[in-house]
Design a protein around this motif. Structure first.
Motif, PDB file in Angstrom:
ATOM      1  N   ASN A   1     -11.618   6.578   7.184  1.00 57.65           N
ATOM      2  CA  ASN A   1     -11.486   5.192   6.701  1.00 57.65           C
ATOM      3  C   ASN A   1     -10.474   4.407   7.537  1.00 57.65           C
ATOM      4  OD1 ASN A   1     -13.300   5.774   4.611  1.00 57.65           O
ATOM      5  ND2 ASN A   1     -11.661   6.340   3.192  1.00 57.65           N
ATOM      6  N   ARG A   2     -10.593   4.513   8.858  1.00 61.37           N
ATOM      7  CA  ARG A   2      -9.706   3.765   9.743  1.00 61.37           C
ATOM      8  C   ARG A   2     -10.164   2.313   9.849  1.00 61.37           C
ATOM      9  NH1 ARG A   2      -5.226   6.756  10.236  1.00 61.37           N
ATOM     10  NH2 ARG A   2      -4.613   5.152  11.736  1.00 61.37           N
ATOM     11  N   GLU A   3      -9.267   1.443  10.307  1.00 60.78           N
ATOM     12  CA  GLU A   3      -9.590   0.025  10.465  1.00 60.78           C
ATOM     13  C   GLU A   3     -10.616  -0.174  11.587  1.00 60.78           C
ATOM     14  OE1 GLU A   3      -8.620  -2.535   8.772  1.00 60.78           O
ATOM     15  OE2 GLU A   3      -6.891  -1.857   7.614  1.00 60.78           O
TER      16      GLU A   3
ATOM     17  N   SER B   1      -2.001   9.608   4.356  1.00 64.75           N
ATOM     18  CA  SER B   1      -2.935   8.523   4.060  1.00 64.75           C
ATOM     19  C   SER B   1      -2.231   7.392   3.334  1.00 64.75           C
ATOM     20  CB  SER B   1      -4.095   9.039   3.196  1.00 64.75           C
ATOM     21  OG  SER B   1      -4.984   7.987   2.870  1.00 64.75           O
TER      22      SER B   1
ATOM     23  N   LYS C   1      -7.909   4.526  -3.574  1.00 67.55           N
ATOM     24  CA  LYS C   1      -8.849   4.895  -2.520  1.00 67.55           C
ATOM     25  C   LYS C   1      -8.090   5.090  -1.213  1.00 67.55           C
ATOM     26  CE  LYS C   1     -12.917   3.272   0.025  1.00 67.55           C
ATOM     27  NZ  LYS C   1     -13.866   2.143   0.228  1.00 67.55           N
TER      28      LYS C   1
ATOM     29  N   LYS D   1      -5.310   2.365  -1.351  1.00 62.35           N
ATOM     30  CA  LYS D   1      -5.612   1.036  -1.880  1.00 62.35           C
ATOM     31  C   LYS D   1      -6.430   1.211  -3.145  1.00 62.35           C
ATOM     32  CE  LYS D   1      -7.954  -3.318  -0.771  1.00 62.35           C
ATOM     33  NZ  LYS D   1      -8.783  -4.038   0.233  1.00 62.35           N
TER      34      LYS D   1
ATOM     35  N   GLU E   1      -7.151   5.029   2.629  1.00 59.88           N
ATOM     36  CA  GLU E   1      -7.451   4.205   3.795  1.00 59.88           C
ATOM     37  C   GLU E   1      -6.493   4.568   4.924  1.00 59.88           C
ATOM     38  OE1 GLU E   1      -7.036   0.110   2.761  1.00 59.88           O
ATOM     39  OE2 GLU E   1      -4.855   0.191   2.635  1.00 59.88           O
ATOM     40  N   GLN E   2      -6.992   4.481   6.153  1.00 58.90           N
ATOM     41  CA  GLN E   2      -6.236   4.877   7.345  1.00 58.90           C
ATOM     42  C   GLN E   2      -5.649   6.281   7.178  1.00 58.90           C
ATOM     43  OE1 GLN E   2      -3.957   0.917   7.913  1.00 58.90           O
ATOM     44  NE2 GLN E   2      -4.282   1.672   9.998  1.00 58.90           N
TER      45      GLN E   2
ATOM     46  N   SER F   1       0.851  -1.194   0.000  1.00 63.04           N
ATOM     47  CA  SER F   1       0.000   0.000   0.000  1.00 63.04           C
ATOM     48  C   SER F   1       0.882   1.237   0.000  1.00 63.04           C
ATOM     49  CB  SER F   1      -0.908   0.034   1.235  1.00 63.04           C
ATOM     50  OG  SER F   1      -1.726  -1.111   1.297  1.00 63.04           O
TER      51      SER F   1
END
Length: 605
Positions: free
Chosen positions: A469-471, A426, A432, A429, A434-435, A400
């Motif tokens: 968009n965190r886990e 950031s 997009k 993915k 994520e995290q 990533s």
């Protein structure tokens, strides 16, 4: 989403506001600051671009300045003939008054029990050397580095010409030690503890910290030890070894070997950190019940950086401005991790992270007083950072990319000191985000306010972190516990958005009792957590009101300890209207150092 956009816009507006105000002329505190304001615009077009980006434009409006008598002679460029180092015991002596000596029995007795710093420990921290040309900037930086050592109380560096018209100069370094040995002792109904913190082991500047405790119920023992070598032969390579094991045999051990960018004049930095941790922590299952889980992992970090002068000039501002290029590789390897049932997203999975960073930073230090100490010289960092970080992470069998940026400002103004730090970053993915994380923090304190013989400052510290968009894992959520929010607050409340606002009114006592000064303070903190479905402005706030006294001592190695009481209207799962003692330390209002070094992702805790 609209709320996130609003916060981002507000942060950008605040940054622009700070950028505009940062053009105010700096009020100099000493002669070195006056020198740093002399900036000659370069003629090269590329150099002009960086000059406009980093340095302050000169103003035609004249500002009245307080006339300051220079502490140092005008001997720039002369050859250093000799370096004479004098180290002094902590009690009864002065770094600036050679005639002051201990006058009473208690001072002489305390000095006899103290092992004075070795001259080699002081010499290893100097940026100048014999038979080299004298540089006022190197002298001032050496003073600052010496003051930053835990075992040193005060330092004065002066110079004297070898003869009235000589081309050589003798430099005198006079260092006043702190009392460096601090015993630790604790007895309670459940356990007994005994330890020692030594900040100047055998006068070499090494630090030893050991603590032993015994649990009365079953006789089990716990140990915590660390040993730090802050400098090896003037290389500024620091080595630290740590080991701790608790009553249940969970442990942490590691070694760190690092050469930081210890000064704006430093050209290279690097580090290695090897750690292993075995611990027990709580994790939520699919029904959101908390389950105790063992974790064991190795974490290995390797990094290196290089600083390049942007503009070849002799002014202090340009000599302390650098282009920084750095790279970092970290390998996190889980040996014991949660099962798939407890960790369906594989958040606690091994990962490799490779990051590179490039940026411009300018960093200087202004001498001031009455901030975190009572009357002693403190070095306040001022400067700017423009940085970009990029790289890749390998986790869950996929790569990533990561991209982040940082902008920081800090300076004195006519209305006080303000520093700000804005970061955004950031992982991606398939294009997009994520995290992702957005972080903004500011530190402000007023000019000294004098009422009679007392002095006061007001400190203000706002902080906001927004995760996108965190886990879906407890390990990827924000808390407001202890150092991550409100001191003394500890509760399992989490979110992906966090807002903290802290105020502190600090007083500085004009009198001391046996070297101790009792400085009353008032502190107020408020924090709120939120997430995508429940934004910050709709959620419950948590707060703390604290009063107490910061107790400073001019001679001891620890800068301050305290007596305090704090009131918490509510702590979830603990109750309402809770009072705690000694719940807060003023280290919350630490300085931002404007050091651009090891590349990293945004801290999200």
């Amino acid at each position: 989403m609209l709320f996130n956009h609003k916060i981002t816009v507000y942060a950008i507006i605040f940054l622009c506001h700070q950028f505009l105000f940062s053009q105010d002329k700096l009020i100099p505190k000493d002669s070195s600051t006056v020198l740093s304001g002399i900036v000659t615009p370069p003629k090269n077009k590329t150099a002009k671009f960086f000059h406009r980006l980093v340095f302050k434009p000169a103003k035609s409006q004249k500002i009245k300045k307080k006339i300051i008598v220079p502490k140092h002679l005008k001997v720039e460029g002369k050859i250093i003939r000799n370096i004479i180092i004098t180290t002094l015991d902590p009690f009864g002596y002065s770094d600036s008054d050679i005639d002051k000596i201990p006058k009473n029995w208690s001072e002489r007795t305390g000095n006899r029990a103290h092992l004075k710093s070795k001259k080699i420990a002081i010499r290893n921290l100097l940026l100048f050397s014999k038979n080299k040309r004298y540089s006022l900037l190197e002298i001032k930086e050496s003073e600052r580095i010496l003051r930053a050592q835990n075992f040193i109380n005060r330092v004065t560096i002066t110079e004297k010409l070898a003869a009235p018209k000589s081309d050589s100069v003798d430099v005198f370094v006079r260092v006043l030690d702190s009392w460096s040995s601090i015993p630790k002792f604790n007895i309670s109904n459940s356990k007994t503890g005994l330890g020692l913190k030594e900040r100047n082991f055998f006068g070499l500047g090494h630090q030893l910290d050991y603590y032993y405790s015994n649990r009365k119920s079953d006789g089990k023992e716990a140990n915590n030890i660390s040993y730090l070598i802050p400098n090896i032969k003037n290389s500024f390579i620091r080595t630290e070894v740590k080991y701790s094991v608790d009553f249940d045999r969970y442990y942490s051990k590691g070694i760190t070997i690092e050469r930081p960018f210890y000064s704006p004049l430093t050209k290279w930095a690097a580090g290695i950190a090897l750690n292993q941790n075995y611990l027990k922590d709580s994790i939520q299952d699919v029904e959101e019940n908390y389950i105790s889980q063992n974790f064991k992992y190795n974490n290995h970090i390797f990094w290196a950086g290089r600083a390049f002068r942007i503009i070849k000039a002799d002014t202090i501002t340009e000599r302390t401005t650098n282009l920084i290029i750095a790279a970092c590789f970290s390998n996190l390897n889980y040996l014991i991790e949660p099962s798939e049932t407890l960790d369906p997203t594989d958040f606690y999975d091994s990962e490799k992270l490779l990051l590179t960073g490039i940026g411009i930073n300018t960093r200087q230090f202004i001498e001031d007083r009455y901030i975190f100490k009572n009357g002693q010289t403190e070095d306040v960092p001022v400067g700017r950072i423009y940085g970009i970080t990029g790289g890749y992470r390998y986790k869950n069998s996929k790569w990533s990319p990561y991209l982040g940026a940082q902008i920081s400002f800090g300076n004195y103004h006519s209305w006080g000191f303000l520093s700000t730090n804005f970061e955004v970053g950031s992982f991606f993915k398939q294009a997009k985000k994520e995290q992702s994380a957005i972080s903004f923090q500011a530190n402000y304190f007023t000019n000294i306010i004098e009422i009679g013989n007392w002095k006061f400052r007001q400190f203000i510290k706002p902080q906001i972190i927004i995760g996108i968009n965190r886990e879906k894992s407890l390990g990827d959520l924000l808390t407001i516990n202890e150092n991550n929010g409100i001191q003394g607050f500890n509760s399992p409340v989490y979110g992906t958005q966090k807002l903290i606002f802290t105020l502190q009114t600090q007083s500085y006592s004009p009198k001391s009792i046996w070297g101790f000064r009792f400085n009353p303070y008032f502190n107020y903190s408020i924090a709120v957590l939120g997430n995508k479905n429940n934004p910050i402005h709709t959620n419950k706030t948590y707060s703390k009101i604290g009063i107490g006294a910061i107790i400073n001592n001019d001679y001891l190695v620890f800068s301050a300890f305290q007596l305090s009481i704090a009131y918490y209207p509510n702590i979830p799962f603990q109750g309402d209207n809770i009072f705690k003692t000694n719940a807060f330390e003023t280290t919350d209002f630490g300085f931002q150092n404007f050091e651009l070094a090891k590349p990293k992702t945004i801290s999200f805790k």
